[in-house]
Design an enzyme around this catalytic site. Structure first.
Site, mmCIF file in Angstrom:
data_model
loop_
_atom_site.group_PDB
_atom_site.id
_atom_site.type_symbol
_atom_site.label_atom_id
_atom_site.label_comp_id
_atom_site.label_asym_id
_atom_site.label_seq_id
_atom_site.Cartn_x
_atom_site.Cartn_y
_atom_site.Cartn_z
ATOM 1 C CD GLU A 72 -121.710 -32.216 -21.699
ATOM 2 O OE1 GLU A 72 -120.861 -32.990 -22.158
ATOM 3 O OE2 GLU A 72 -121.735 -31.009 -21.967
ATOM 4 N N GLY A 73 -124.260 -36.397 -23.762
ATOM 5 C CA GLY A 73 -124.594 -37.792 -24.023
ATOM 6 C C GLY A 73 -125.970 -38.088 -23.476
#
Length: 576
Positions: free
Chosen positions: A438-439
């Site tokens: 998620e990054g």
């Protein structure tokens, strides 16, 4: 081996007593009838369900894991039954709208639920972890036909969903995505390409899987502005199998109970979500929700590690503790590990992180509903600002602490922690990936500083810091100390904005340190708030003391790193 057990009393204290969440949420029209008693009942039932149904198959999930057989993925033993109970109990639909089959409850209750789920069984929780984000994405950007066909299935968890972004050659650089989508005469699209690292891309938990795929239309511009979002189901509306294939599942360091798939789309049939070339805008709703959930995963995993270490430290005896004989010694030849100062430091420090970060995360979840539902536009604006600035801080800081804090908790066990018998080494392995997906945490820091803080010269961050400053009482020493640190952070932000104008590379170099300064300043605010409500309570006194002694000093170190970097830029630009 200690299995995870949720503690609703701790959560209720933070939500009700410290944050005043029931009154704040009750003032919002959708939650006017959601009173303290209902929220307490939901938390109590969620705690029982997580402990009794979700936690037991966790070890098989790690030791047996997912199996890849002839293109199909088989979940670990017990996972299908646990997930079916999860759906039958209505838990996936906790915060979804009633008209979509949901219960319409506040987002913070869902946040607590997923924190507990991740702590008890991270591998299984990965399966429904994207449901809320997929639901919000489709609800806001999907056509009426797509919503009618898929929305309630996703909201209730009857069908699971994925987020298909990453490609092997691109990693986090979504501008390099090559997967193609070609329009058909009937309004559908044919999707062709490959994706990697797709959590839950294939499994046998549900009959259908709804893939949300980032791709390019033939005439799309290059880079991220040319990406579209297409919904590609595993099974088509007539029940036929779509041309979606899992080529293999990754052999991972941890998280063996979750299938991480390499996916291939062979002209698979799908339908556009939102506008052409606006896929990232549509998916942003999904990604932002996912980032808060990953922060909560970090909190849950750290709490799971702490529970294991704390239980072991209060059972195991080892040598004599320094100082006066503890009452627990009795006639024993050795003292409990928990009586040793080095172990108390580890345990209390991790507890300080868990409790303080929980308060920040729960406030963020409350602010999500304020941003959606408050009748006052200014209140909605303040809430949206909080969520935009604090979500990347939580994602990065909570997941980093999950891994490093779980490693510290493993240390409590000595050599026993390194073997599988006690289960603590699984938490360390499972927690590591949260810093990546998620990054990555570095991307979160850059997003915070470059795209959000410096975009308006620090004005938004300054307004947020003033907001939390004004919630504190300068007459209390602890509050005054927190206010001083918030003021230092405001000044640092202004200094950094000026230095960045002279050296554009600077923010990218110091983004990680800046994010840590923000997190520790917010923790100082959180512990000031907690300390005001529980000044004589032993449960909260030890972690508060540990925060001030062992965590807070990092503030000066990180502040100094960023200040020196700014001063170096100023010195280079000064005339000779």
């Amino acid at each position: 081996m200690t299995t995870y057990s949720p503690r609703p009393d701790d959560v209720r204290f933070l939500l009700n007593t410290v944050l005043g969440a029931p009154a704040r949420l009750g003032a919002l029209a959708p939650f006017a009838e959601v009173d303290d008693a209902l929220q307490a009942q939901v938390l109590d039932e969620a705690g029982k369900f997580v402990a009794e149904v979700i936690a037991p198959p966790n070890r098989d999930g790690d030791e047996i894991g997912c199996r890849f057989v002839n293109g199909e993925v088989l979940a670990p033993p017990g996972f299908r039954d646990a997930y079916r109970a999860f759906v039958d109990g209505g838990w996936p639909a906790l915060s979804a709208a009633p008209e979509d089959g949901g219960q319409g409850l506040p987002a913070v209750l869902e946040a607590v639920l997923y924190e507990w789920l991740s702590a008890a069984n991270h591998g299984l929780t990965m399966a429904p972890g994207l449901l809320h984000g997929a639901y919000e994405c489709l609800r806001h950007h999907g056509s009426d036909e797509l919503k009618q066909r898929y929305l309630s299935k996703i909201a209730t968890g009857e069908w699971l969903a994925t987020m298909c972004l990453t490609e092997a050659h691109a990693g986090s650089d979504l501008g390099q995505v090559r997967t193609r989508a070609t329009a058909q005469a009937d309004g559908s699209f044919r999707v062709a390409g490959g994706k990697v690292f797709i959590s839950g891309g294939e499994h046998d938990l549900t009959d259908n899987i709804v893939h949300l795929v980032l791709c390019r239309l033939p005439d799309a511009p290059a880079g991220p502005k040319g990406l579209s979002l297409v919904l590609v189901p595993k099974r088509l509306p007539d029940g036929a199998r779509n041309a979606v294939h899992c080529e293999r599942i990754e052999e991972k360091m941890g998280l063996h109970g979750s299938s991480t798939c390499v996916m291939r789309f062979d002209d698979a049939t799908g339908w556009l979500i939102g506008e052409p070339n606006r896929g990232l805008a549509a998916m942003f709703v999904m990604m932002n929700a996912a980032r808060l959930h990953v922060a909560l995963q970090g909190l849950g995993l750290l709490d799971a590690a702490w529970q294991k270490a704390d239980a072991y430290a209060h059972e195991r005896r080892q040598m004599r503790a320094p100082g006066p004989a503890p009452a627990s010694r009795g006639s024993e030849a050795a003292d409990l590990v928990a009586e040793h100062p080095a172990i108390r430091r580890i345990l209390d420090t991790q507890r300080a992180w868990i409790d303080g970060a929980r308060l920040i995360a729960y406030r963020t979840a409350v602010q999500l509903d304020v941003a959606r539902h408050d009748a006052d536009p200014k209140a909605r604006e303040r809430a949206q600002r909080w969520c935009a600035l604090v979500t990347p801080v939580l994602k990065a800081a909570c997941t980093q602490q999950a891994f490093h804090g779980a490693s510290e908790c493993l240390q409590v066990f000595g050599g026993h922690g390194y073997v599988r018998e006690w289960g603590i080494e699984q938490v360390v392995r499972d927690a590591r990936v949260t810093m990546i997906y998620e990054g990555t945490n570095e991307i979160q820091a850059i997003d915070l500083l470059v795209r959000k803080v410096l975009a308006d010269g620090g004005a938004g961050m300054s307004a947020l810091l003033v907001e939390v400053r004004d919630e504190l009482e300068a007459s209390r020493d602890i509050d005054a100390d927190a206010q001083r640190r918030l003021a230092q952070l405001r000044y640092l932000t202004t200094t950094l904005a000026m230095a960045a104008a002279a050296e554009p590379a600077l923010p990218y170099e110091v983004a990680d340190d800046y994010l840590r300064v923000v997190m520790i300043a917010l923790l100082a605010w959180a512990w000031a708030r907690i300390g005001r409500e529980a000044p004589q309570d032993a449960r909260w006194a030890a972690p508060e003391a540990a925060f001030r002694r062992w965590v807070l000093p990092e503030f000066e170190m990180r502040l100094g790193i960023v200040k020196r970097a700014c001063e170096a830029v100023t010195a280079q630009r000064a005339p000779a």
